[in-house]
Design an enzyme around this catalytic site. Structure first.
Site, PDB file in Angstrom:
ATOM      1  N   ASP A  28       0.848  -1.201   0.000  1.00  0.00           N
ATOM      2  CA  ASP A  28       0.000   0.000   0.000  1.00  0.00           C
ATOM      3  C   ASP A  28       0.877   1.242   0.000  1.00  0.00           C
ATOM      4  O   ASP A  28       1.622   1.471   0.952  1.00  0.00           O
ATOM      5  CB  ASP A  28      -0.915  -0.034   1.228  1.00  0.00           C
ATOM      6  CG  ASP A  28      -1.720   1.240   1.408  1.00  0.00           C
ATOM      7  OD1 ASP A  28      -1.930   1.951   0.403  1.00  0.00           O
ATOM      8  OD2 ASP A  28      -2.124   1.526   2.551  1.00  0.00           O
ATOM      9  N   ASP A  32      -4.067   3.961   2.690  1.00  0.00           N
ATOM     10  CA  ASP A  32      -5.504   3.750   2.861  1.00  0.00           C
ATOM     11  C   ASP A  32      -5.815   2.328   3.329  1.00  0.00           C
ATOM     12  O   ASP A  32      -6.981   1.959   3.486  1.00  0.00           O
ATOM     13  CB  ASP A  32      -6.263   4.069   1.577  1.00  0.00           C
ATOM     14  CG  ASP A  32      -5.966   3.106   0.437  1.00  0.00           C
ATOM     15  OD1 ASP A  32      -5.045   2.274   0.578  1.00  0.00           O
ATOM     16  OD2 ASP A  32      -6.656   3.190  -0.604  1.00  0.00           O
ATOM     17  N   ASP A  36      -1.951  -1.269  -3.782  1.00  0.00           N
ATOM     18  CA  ASP A  36      -2.233  -0.550  -5.025  1.00  0.00           C
ATOM     19  C   ASP A  36      -1.098  -0.747  -6.024  1.00  0.00           C
ATOM     20  O   ASP A  36      -0.071  -1.373  -5.728  1.00  0.00           O
ATOM     21  CB  ASP A  36      -2.460   0.936  -4.732  1.00  0.00           C
ATOM     22  CG  ASP A  36      -1.387   1.536  -3.834  1.00  0.00           C
ATOM     23  OD1 ASP A  36      -0.198   1.322  -4.131  1.00  0.00           O
ATOM     24  OD2 ASP A  36      -1.737   2.190  -2.821  1.00  0.00           O
ATOM     25  N   ASP A 105      -5.631 -10.549 -15.130  1.00  0.00           N
ATOM     26  CA  ASP A 105      -6.674 -11.511 -14.761  1.00  0.00           C
ATOM     27  C   ASP A 105      -7.920 -11.203 -15.583  1.00  0.00           C
ATOM     28  O   ASP A 105      -8.422 -10.076 -15.569  1.00  0.00           O
ATOM     29  CB  ASP A 105      -7.003 -11.406 -13.269  1.00  0.00           C
ATOM     30  CG  ASP A 105      -7.323 -12.759 -12.659  1.00  0.00           C
ATOM     31  OD1 ASP A 105      -8.055 -13.529 -13.302  1.00  0.00           O
ATOM     32  OD2 ASP A 105      -6.848 -13.043 -11.545  1.00  0.00           O
ATOM     33  N   ASP A 214     -10.205 -16.546 -15.535  1.00  0.00           N
ATOM     34  CA  ASP A 214     -10.929 -17.043 -14.376  1.00  0.00           C
ATOM     35  C   ASP A 214     -12.075 -17.964 -14.807  1.00  0.00           C
ATOM     36  O   ASP A 214     -12.857 -17.609 -15.703  1.00  0.00           O
ATOM     37  CB  ASP A 214     -11.481 -15.851 -13.588  1.00  0.00           C
ATOM     38  CG  ASP A 214     -12.064 -16.221 -12.259  1.00  0.00           C
ATOM     39  OD1 ASP A 214     -11.299 -16.632 -11.375  1.00  0.00           O
ATOM     40  OD2 ASP A 214     -13.294 -16.087 -12.101  1.00  0.00           O
ATOM     41  N   GLU A 273      -8.082 -21.045 -15.954  1.00  0.00           N
ATOM     42  CA  GLU A 273      -8.487 -21.657 -14.685  1.00  0.00           C
ATOM     43  C   GLU A 273      -9.733 -22.479 -14.955  1.00  0.00           C
ATOM     44  O   GLU A 273     -10.743 -21.956 -15.456  1.00  0.00           O
ATOM     45  CB  GLU A 273      -8.781 -20.589 -13.630  1.00  0.00           C
ATOM     46  CG  GLU A 273      -9.110 -21.220 -12.281  1.00  0.00           C
ATOM     47  CD  GLU A 273      -9.906 -20.303 -11.364  1.00  0.00           C
ATOM     48  OE1 GLU A 273      -9.699 -20.364 -10.145  1.00  0.00           O
ATOM     49  OE2 GLU A 273     -10.761 -19.549 -11.871  1.00  0.00           O
ATOM     50  N   HIS A 346      -4.772 -17.197  -4.536  1.00  0.00           N
ATOM     51  CA  HIS A 346      -5.666 -16.360  -3.733  1.00  0.00           C
ATOM     52  C   HIS A 346      -6.911 -17.107  -3.269  1.00  0.00           C
ATOM     53  O   HIS A 346      -7.645 -16.603  -2.416  1.00  0.00           O
ATOM     54  CB  HIS A 346      -6.098 -15.142  -4.561  1.00  0.00           C
ATOM     55  CG  HIS A 346      -6.898 -15.499  -5.770  1.00  0.00           C
ATOM     56  ND1 HIS A 346      -6.353 -16.121  -6.879  1.00  0.00           N
ATOM     57  CD2 HIS A 346      -8.216 -15.352  -6.044  1.00  0.00           C
ATOM     58  CE1 HIS A 346      -7.304 -16.328  -7.769  1.00  0.00           C
ATOM     59  NE2 HIS A 346      -8.435 -15.885  -7.290  1.00  0.00           N
ATOM     60  N   ASP A 347      -7.168 -18.296  -3.819  1.00  0.00           N
ATOM     61  CA  ASP A 347      -8.343 -19.085  -3.448  1.00  0.00           C
ATOM     62  C   ASP A 347      -8.026 -20.237  -2.503  1.00  0.00           C
ATOM     63  O   ASP A 347      -8.928 -20.969  -2.101  1.00  0.00           O
ATOM     64  CB  ASP A 347      -9.007 -19.666  -4.702  1.00  0.00           C
ATOM     65  CG  ASP A 347      -9.803 -18.638  -5.482  1.00  0.00           C
ATOM     66  OD1 ASP A 347     -10.266 -17.655  -4.868  1.00  0.00           O
ATOM     67  OD2 ASP A 347      -9.960 -18.809  -6.702  1.00  0.00           O
TER      68      ASP A 347
END
Length: 579
Positions: A28, A32, A36, A105, A214, A273, A346-347
């Site tokens: 970051d 915030d 990013d 992605d 995806d 995927e 990430h899953d």
């Protein structure tokens, strides 16, 4: 193989390593609490030092973030949470300056319900010009709209509940295999396919180097959208047979290749995927002569520790199951197609807490072992952010610590039907996707160097002793072991070109295989002890005194025909052959 179609082992990505960034949790730059693009740019030298070839960005598009960005409301912009298109262009240029590539992605099975396409489809009513861009259906015949069971079919959503939501304004239901805020696009409509192809070309023209796609094998649904069988104890049907690798999926992907990738002057990467894909289907998808995708993500091996109740129903992994699964994919794609190699993304929960041992005694050692086993298979390895540090699952105390829609929906759904809260939480702690989404652990400061603000999800408290700064300074760290593995893939052709042969497939503790590069006369032996007990292995005499390429522990003696592996020890040896 047709003329001018290279085999996968000759493609540029065959000896490459991909690093996945989950942008909201990586770095970051503006305090915030959310990562990013500028934060990523500031950390590129770290990735260059690791030695990866490709960066895959999870979605950074505008989104309401119902599913953390996988619900896209504008495909051709950057979400303000992450920055601007100018920030993206600077990041892309900086990636290319360091000799790396950047893959976007692509989420085109569904959009956000706030995407202008869906707004027009919904607001125009059943006769509107964009109605057919999504999948709308009236209630079941003879049933009143909005009542239980009136949905057009009995399919359940991946995120709990029915896969249909009723729209009162138009009197019809729309399909969403995921969140109700993620309506499925209708790929039967050629206008949808043309719009998606145009968007993809736009990103390639901007300089992107390809796409990770995806759930791309869910695009084609069976005609009529028939009901699925209802598993025992379930409220909704399993419709997967009617949308996993549906009747037109190969047609759609071949068309996408023709419209977007064929003849492109730059080397690109396309990764599909594909939940539920079989080896046989994957051979078709990745056969270079068919020109569909370069490689697929399959889920078989990350479902081996799921119980009858699904991913949150925990059962221990049997190593023989893992070897059978990965070995089958190695053999199945050995002569046609290509494997994506991953344990983490990430899953998925953190692999060291799942298939390894995250206790202080064996944390680093098992992290290195898992990396050794994965990276020495045939295929393209994927490193998920923090995996190269041995990041572990987080100690989520209550449901308030979770952020992921899948976990929150599962919790509410299970408690509403009488499940024990502590049992539900135990499943979420072990398998919840938030385990992969805690902030990247850069240093030992309060927020792990991720942000100067309040992080959107809590930092794992173990960052005090597991972080990038400490590992960069330690030549024996997990980070530097990953760096050596990546270098080995770049420099040892047998890792890319060698065939694969599983050894001792029925052994419950030993994972062993060979990689034989017959053309160059090189054979590699991989030995891994999956457990806290010593393990003595009998080896053919040809391996005595062979060269050690990499190991997670210093050798206590030369390799002999009878060799004792210490707890969680992994070794890779090389010998020269005549053929």
């Amino acid at each position: 193989m047709p003329e001018n179609v290279a085999g996968p082992a000759d493609a540029w990505w065959s000896n490459a390593v991909v690093y996945q960034i989950y942008p909201r949790s990586f770095a970051d730059s503006d305090a915030d609490g959310v990562g990013d693009l500028q934060g990523i740019s500031e950390r590129l030298d770290y990735l260059a030092q690791l030695g990866v070839d490709v960066i895959w960005l999870s979605p950074v598009y505008p989104s309401p973030h119902d599913d953390n960005g996988y619900d896209i409301s504008d495909y051709q912009d950057i979400g303000p949470l992450f920055g601007t298109l100018a920030d993206f262009d600077r990041l892309l240029a900086a990636v290319h300056e360091r000799g790396m590539k950047l893959v976007m992605d692509l989420v085109v099975n569904h959009t956000s319900d706030e995407h202008p396409w869906f707004t027009a489809s919904r607001d125009g009513g059943p006769d509107g010009p964009m109605r057919d861009w999504y999948i709308w259906r009236p209630p079941r015949e003879g049933m009143r709209a909005g009542t239980p069971g009136a949905e057009p079919n009995n399919w359940g959503s991946f995120f709990s509940g029915p896969a249909w939501t009723y729209d009162e304004r138009s009197g019809e239901y729309y399909l969403h295999l995921f969140s109700r805020k993620q309506p499925d696009l209708n790929w039967e409509n050629p206008q949808v396919r043309q719009a998606v192809s145009a968007m993809m070309r736009w990103w390639l023209e901007r300089g992107a180097d390809g796409f990770r796609m995806d759930v791309v094998n869910l695009l084609s649904k069976a005609p009529g959208l028939p009901d699925g069988p209802v598993p025992e104890g379930a409220r909704y049907g399993d419709g997967s047979a009617h949308y996993i690798c549906g009747p037109r999926i190969h047609e759609y992907l071949a068309e996408m290749h023709r419209e977007v990738f064929a003849g492109h002057p730059r080397p690109l990467l396309t990764v599909g995927e594909m939940p539920g894909v079989t080896v046989e289907e994957a051979r078709l998808f990745t056969d270079p002569a068919r020109r569909e995708v370069d490689m697929v993500f399959q889920f078989e091996h990350v479902g081996l520790d799921h119980g009858p109740g699904g991913k949150f129903d925990i059962r221990p992994l049997r190593l023989t199951d893992l070897k059978a699964s990965l070995g089958r994919w190695q053999t199945g794609l050995g002569d046609t197609g290509w494997n994506s190699l991953y344990f983490s993304n990430h899953d998925q929960p953190r692999i060291i807490s799942r298939f390894g041992d995250d206790s202080p005694a064996y944390r680093d050692r098992s992290a290195k072992l898992l990396a050794t086993v994965l990276h020495l298979h045939r295929g393209t390895p994927y490193v998920y952010q923090g995996e190269e540090l041995g990041m572990a699952n987080a100690p989520f105390a209550t449901i308030d610590d979770f952020r992921d829609i899948e976990s929150l929906n599962h919790y509410r759904h299970q408690l509403a039907h009488g499940a024990d809260e502590q049992q539900v939480l135990a499943g979420l702690r072990a398998r919840g996707r938030d385990n992969a989404r805690t902030p990247m652990q850069w240093d030992a400061t309060d927020n792990a160097g991720f942000t100067a603000g309040t992080p959107w999800i809590a930092v794992n408290p173990d960052h005090k002793h597991v972080n990038a700064k400490a590992q960069l300074a330690d030549p024996d760290s997990v980070f530097h072991y990953y760096r050596r593995l990546i270098d080995l893939r770049h420099t040892e052709p047998a890792v890319t070109h060698g065939d694969f042969h599983m050894l001792h497939p029925d052994h419950e503790q030993l994972y062993a295989f060979t990689r034989h590069d017959r053309e160059r006369g090189t054979e590699l032996l991989v030995l891994a002890n999956f457990g806290p007990a010593e393990l003595t292995v009998d080896l053919p005499a040809v391996w005595e005194n062979s060269d050690t390429l990499i190991a997670n522990l210093p050798a206590t003696s030369p390799l002999t025909s009878t060799y004792t592996l210490r707890p969680w020890e992994a070794r890779v040896h090389r010998r020269r052959t005549n053929a």
